[in-house]
Design an enzyme around this catalytic site. Structure first.
Site, short mmCIF file in Angstrom:
data_model
loop_
_atom_site.label_atom_id
_atom_site.label_comp_id
_atom_site.label_asym_id
_atom_site.label_seq_id
_atom_site.Cartn_x
_atom_site.Cartn_y
_atom_site.Cartn_z
N LYS A 230 29.19 -53.26 -9.66
CA LYS A 230 29.27 -51.80 -9.49
C LYS A 230 29.75 -51.15 -10.78
O LYS A 230 29.20 -50.16 -11.24
CB LYS A 230 30.24 -51.44 -8.35
CG LYS A 230 29.82 -51.94 -7.00
CD LYS A 230 30.79 -51.50 -5.91
CE LYS A 230 32.18 -52.08 -6.06
NZ LYS A 230 32.24 -53.54 -5.92
N THR A 231 30.81 -51.73 -11.36
CA THR A 231 31.34 -51.14 -12.59
C THR A 231 30.30 -51.26 -13.70
O THR A 231 30.14 -50.36 -14.52
CB THR A 231 32.67 -51.82 -12.96
OG1 THR A 231 33.57 -51.64 -11.86
CG2 THR A 231 33.29 -51.19 -14.19
N ASP B 255 34.18 -44.56 -10.45
CA ASP B 255 34.36 -45.97 -10.08
C ASP B 255 35.46 -46.05 -9.00
O ASP B 255 36.26 -45.13 -8.88
CB ASP B 255 34.78 -46.78 -11.33
CG ASP B 255 34.52 -48.28 -11.16
OD1 ASP B 255 34.00 -48.69 -10.11
OD2 ASP B 255 34.87 -49.04 -12.08
N GLU B 256 35.50 -47.14 -8.24
CA GLU B 256 36.54 -47.35 -7.21
C GLU B 256 36.63 -46.15 -6.27
O GLU B 256 37.72 -45.67 -5.93
CB GLU B 256 37.92 -47.59 -7.87
CG GLU B 256 37.95 -48.70 -8.91
CD GLU B 256 38.04 -50.10 -8.32
OE1 GLU B 256 38.07 -50.23 -7.08
OE2 GLU B 256 38.05 -51.05 -9.10
N GLN C 207 37.65 -52.83 -0.12
CA GLN C 207 38.70 -52.90 -1.15
C GLN C 207 39.56 -51.65 -1.18
O GLN C 207 40.21 -51.36 -2.18
CB GLN C 207 38.07 -53.11 -2.52
CG GLN C 207 37.41 -54.47 -2.66
CD GLN C 207 36.93 -54.70 -4.08
OE1 GLN C 207 37.72 -54.85 -5.01
NE2 GLN C 207 35.63 -54.71 -4.27
N ARG D 286 39.19 -61.72 -7.23
CA ARG D 286 39.43 -61.60 -8.68
C ARG D 286 39.05 -62.89 -9.39
O ARG D 286 38.94 -62.93 -10.61
CB ARG D 286 40.92 -61.29 -8.99
CG ARG D 286 41.49 -59.99 -8.44
CD ARG D 286 40.64 -58.81 -8.75
NE ARG D 286 39.77 -58.50 -7.63
CZ ARG D 286 38.68 -57.75 -7.74
NH1 ARG D 286 38.32 -57.23 -8.89
NH2 ARG D 286 37.93 -57.50 -6.69
N1 LIG Z 1 23.05 -58.17 -13.14
C1 LIG Z 1 24.03 -58.94 -13.60
N2 LIG Z 1 23.77 -60.11 -14.21
C2 LIG Z 1 24.76 -60.90 -14.68
N3 LIG Z 1 26.07 -60.61 -14.58
C3 LIG Z 1 26.41 -59.46 -13.98
C4 LIG Z 1 25.42 -58.56 -13.47
N4 LIG Z 1 26.07 -57.49 -12.93
C5 LIG Z 1 27.39 -57.72 -13.11
N5 LIG Z 1 27.61 -58.87 -13.73
C6 LIG Z 1 28.91 -59.49 -14.07
O1 LIG Z 1 29.58 -59.75 -12.83
C7 LIG Z 1 30.96 -59.52 -12.92
C8 LIG Z 1 31.38 -58.47 -11.88
O2 LIG Z 1 30.83 -57.21 -12.23
P1 LIG Z 1 31.62 -55.84 -11.99
O3 LIG Z 1 33.00 -55.98 -12.48
O4 LIG Z 1 30.77 -54.75 -12.48
O5 LIG Z 1 31.62 -55.87 -10.39
P2 LIG Z 1 32.26 -54.82 -9.40
O6 LIG Z 1 31.30 -54.67 -8.29
O7 LIG Z 1 32.63 -53.60 -10.14
O8 LIG Z 1 33.54 -55.61 -8.91
P3 LIG Z 1 34.86 -55.02 -8.20
O9 LIG Z 1 34.44 -54.71 -6.80
O10 LIG Z 1 35.84 -56.12 -8.24
O11 LIG Z 1 35.25 -53.81 -8.96
C9 LIG Z 1 31.22 -59.07 -14.34
O12 LIG Z 1 31.62 -60.18 -15.10
C10 LIG Z 1 29.87 -58.56 -14.79
O13 LIG Z 1 29.73 -58.65 -16.19
MG LIG Z 2 34.48 -52.67 -10.41
#
Ligand SMILES: Nc1ncnc2c1ncn2[C@@H]1O[C@H](COP(=O)(O)OP(=O)(O)OP(=O)(O)O)[C@@H](O)[C@H]1O
Ligand SMILES: [Mg+2]
Length: 688
Positions: free
Chosen positions: A31-32, A212-213, A243, A618
């Site tokens: 998402k981030t 975000d969040e 979360q 995490r």
């Molecule tokens: N399409 C993708 N291909 C490969 N790696 C990815 C891809 N999308 C995200 N990632 C990697 O996956 C991990 C998690 O991504 P991110 O932090 O954006 O998730 P998130 O959904 O924001 O998590 P959270 O809910 O904990 O905030 C990071 O290391 C990111 O670089």
């Molecule tokens: Mg995130």
């Protein structure tokens, strides 16, 4: 990084350039990453970077996002407004607060200052009572109530009493030209609501807002966002209902439910692939969150392989637990040359749990940082300096005035200060304003008036010079002279019994001044996100933004260290190896108030379960969850139970939801067996 490094659903979100968009997805699903990539995409398709705003949950997350954006689009990233909701509020008020009677140089009071202000307004010196008032007032503000509305809605005498205090507290804040943290959201909200021209200007200015969040926004933040994006609704919100862990601070999942109603054109995108964790870790996470009610069905999968089993570590007591954590880190690090200290984190429920881990890591000579603990900016010497800077910015800032005039002491006694205070109250002036009042001579001796006014002139002179001090060298010379003038080094050595401590504090002061001077030279980015250019700035300008910065120490510390963090502060982050500690009943979940109504207890447990889910997710490669058979509670040592979440975590999918109580008992027994097995394996591994 190109759009190719996004999956199809992520690309969908990134390419949806106009209109409202919500990405609703589990932990680690990228998402981030969608937010950062979308910032780049918006700019590549022609939107002026100044018209893009991205809102993060912490200052630290903002600076990380800015770095990522810089990797993607280079210098233009410096022009994007990437900041927290609070820093955005500051920006709105600094630019347009005049509409609300606020001067551009208003002060932001921290929580301690607000607390002592409340004590002054009320009739108590008891910190716990004052904190209760503060908490209630904050809750009302987060619900969007003005002091007058709070008064109308109060249902009991004690609520009416607090509402009366809120009125007084606000009068005082207004006189100081000061605002508290909640006002940083509430005031811009009222401003946009009541001043059409200001609202329209901001709506035109912001081409797209990304959040975000999103699951941790509160009601006032929702309204603020709504006013900023207008009916067009060009925004992208990303979040995960599982979360949401800031309910206690007013965050509400209603914000997720309201979006489709308020924006019928809302595009909702779900992401299902987790790119962070192994399948073993993800399964544990899914099992824990399983029993919570669902806002929408989610199926998260990982292609990173099964990985190491999640290890449950059963410890005798807390000291034992901290030693085990330290031993685990050492043995994992030794098992491969590629592992760095920064790959490890120890996460726990409450700040006070950090101390034993710090001690164990120190003993093992493992470098670490405590994040979410005392920040550099909370150190007394830094607060002292900041109070002076605040006074340059806003001389009517009474709390800053009180601190600056007494550190270092300048022979102005309590009596004099008390009389100055009385005069200020009588004529509705700030303390600084009262310094030059004609009536001062009537109540104070000529000598006292002389020293007070000398202080006033000194501050005015500093204000004037700070405004015209531009660039690194000039700032350094200014700060050195000023510290000499006020005799701050001597003050520290006099105040501190140990020379070593005084030297350490003085060295903090020098580091801080050097850092400020660097910012005047445009050397360091503005971590509050208020501006991003690299031009020279005046010392006054730099002083203006520092009150929101709390991440300095984190940024300047050696980055290759083990992280110790509360679960709350770990949100959004990831580490290859995570140890979740203190996973005991009574700690996680935190002990519930047994008198509370059943629904409140259920809601509480659900939030604690989400906290556990955040912790588990995490971890990227390995996860250890530790609990203790005995633990300290106050001065006593009590027998302790493993958290129910450990038993839930170890379940196979699908069995968690039946007959919770009996099932749990049986499962605990089964779990104890599993724990013993994993324990033996762990011991064998650490001997190898
Ligand atoms: N399409 C993708 N291909 C490969 N790696 C990815 C891809 N999308 C995200 N990632 C990697 O996956 C991990 C998690 O991504 P991110 O932090 O954006 O998730 P998130 O959904 O924001 O998590 P959270 O809910 O904990 O905030 C990071 O290391 C990111 O670089
Ligand atoms: Mg995130």
């Amino acid at each position: 990084m190109s759009v190719a490094s996004l999956n199809l659903a992520q690309q969908d979100a990134v390419n949806h350039l106009r209109g409202p968009c919500l990405v609703l997805a589990g932990a680690g699903s990228g998402k981030t990453r969608v937010i950062t990539q979308k910032i780049a995409r918006l700019i590549q398709t022609g939107l002026d970077p100044k018209r893009v705003a991205a809102i993060t949950f912490t200052n630290k997350a903002a600076s990380e996002m800015r770095e990522r954006a810089r990797d993607l689009i280079g210098k233009a990233a410096g022009e994007v407004l990437i900041c927290t909701f609070h820093a955005l509020g500051v920006r709105l008020l600094r630019e347009d607060g005049a509409a609300m009677g606020l001067k551009a140089q208003f002060s932001i009071l921290d929580s301690d200052e607000c607390l002592s202000l409340l004590k002054d307004c009320g009739t108590t010196t008891d910190a716990a009572t004052a904190r209760q008032w503060q908490w209630t007032i904050s809750r009302w503000k987060n619900e969007g109530l003005t002091p007058e509305q709070a008064m109308e809605q109060a249902t009991s005498e004690s609520e009416r009493e607090i509402a009366r205090l809120m009125v007084l507290y606000h009068e005082r804040l207004t006189a100081y030209q000061g605002v508290d943290f909640d006002d940083l959201i509430g005031m811009p909200l009222r401003m946009l609501k009541n001043h059409d021209a200001v609202r329209e200007r901001w709506q035109q200015r912001l081409g797209h807002v990304l959040v975000d969040e999103y699951q941790d926004t509160n009601a006032t933040q929702y309204e603020l966002l709504k006013l900023l994006v207008g009916t067009e609704g060009n925004f992208t919100a990303v979040g995960d209902d599982d979360q949401s862990i800031y309910g206690w601070r007013g965050a509400t999942l209603d914000n997720l439910k309201r979006l489709p109603l308020d924006y019928p054109r809302l595009k909702v995108i779900k992401l299902e692939q987790n790119y962070r964790s192994t399948s073993a870790i993800l399964r544990a996470a899914n099992n824990v969150i399983g029993p919570n009610p669902k806002l929408f069905p989610k199926r998260l999968f990982s292609e990173l392989g099964e990985g190491e089993p999640v290890r449950v570590v059963d410890c005798d007591h807390e000291m034992h637990e901290s030693e085990r954590a330290s031993a685990r880190i050492q043995s994992l690090r030794a098992s491969s040359v590629q592992k760095e200290w920064r790959d490890f984190a120890i996460l726990y429920r409450a700040n006070h749990q950090a101390r034993l881990f710090e001690q164990a890591l120190r003993r093992a000579q493992i470098p670490y940082k405590v994040s979410g603990g005392q920040s550099f900016f909370d150190r007394a010497e830094i607060k002292d300096l900041c109070s002076w800077f605040r006074l340059w910015i806003n001389e009517d800032d009474d709390p800053a005035f009180m601190r600056a005039i007494t550190t270092p002491k300048r022979g102005i006694g309590h009596q004099t200060m008390a009389q100055l205070g009385d005069l200020a109250t009588k004529y509705r002036l700030s303390l600084f304003g009262a310094l030059f009042s004609n009536s001062l001579g009537g109540v104070l001796s000529a000598r006292a008036v002389g020293s007070l006014q000398e202080f006033g002139r000194f501050v005015n002179d500093l204000q004037h010079r700070a405004k015209h001090t531009i660039g690194e060298e000039a700032a350094k010379a200014f700060l050195t002279d000023w510290l000499k003038d006020i005799g701050y080094e001597k003050y520290l050595y006099d105040a501190e019994e140990s020379e070593k401590l005084a030297a350490a504090r003085w060295s903090n002061v020098l580091d801080f001044c050097e850092w400020m001077a660097g910012r005047c030279g445009g050397r360091i980015d503005d971590a509050a996100g208020a501006s991003g250019g690299s031009d020279s700035k005046s010392l006054l300008e730099v002083a203006q933004t520092i009150s929101l910065l709390s991440t300095l120490s984190e940024r300047e510390q050696n980055p290759n260290v083990v992280t110790l963090s509360t679960l709350h502060a770990s949100k959004g982050l990831e580490w290859p190896h995570v140890i979740l500690a203190g996973v005991n009943e009574g700690l996680l979940p935190f002990r519930a108030d047994e008198e509370a109504p059943a629904e409140a207890i259920t809601a509480r447990i659900e939030e604690e379960r989400r906290l556990m889910y955040v912790g588990i997710t995490r971890a990227r490669q390995t996860l250890a969850v530790s609990w203790t058979r005995r633990r300290k509670k106050g001065r006593e040592i009590i027998a302790a139970q493993p958290s129910r979440f450990i038993a839930e975590m170890a379940l196979d999918k699908g069995t968690a939801r039946e007959d919770p109580r009996e099932k749990l008992k049986a499962l605990r027994a089964e779990f104890a067996l599993k724990a013993a097995i994993t324990e033996q394996a762990a011991q064998a591994a650490s001997k190898e």
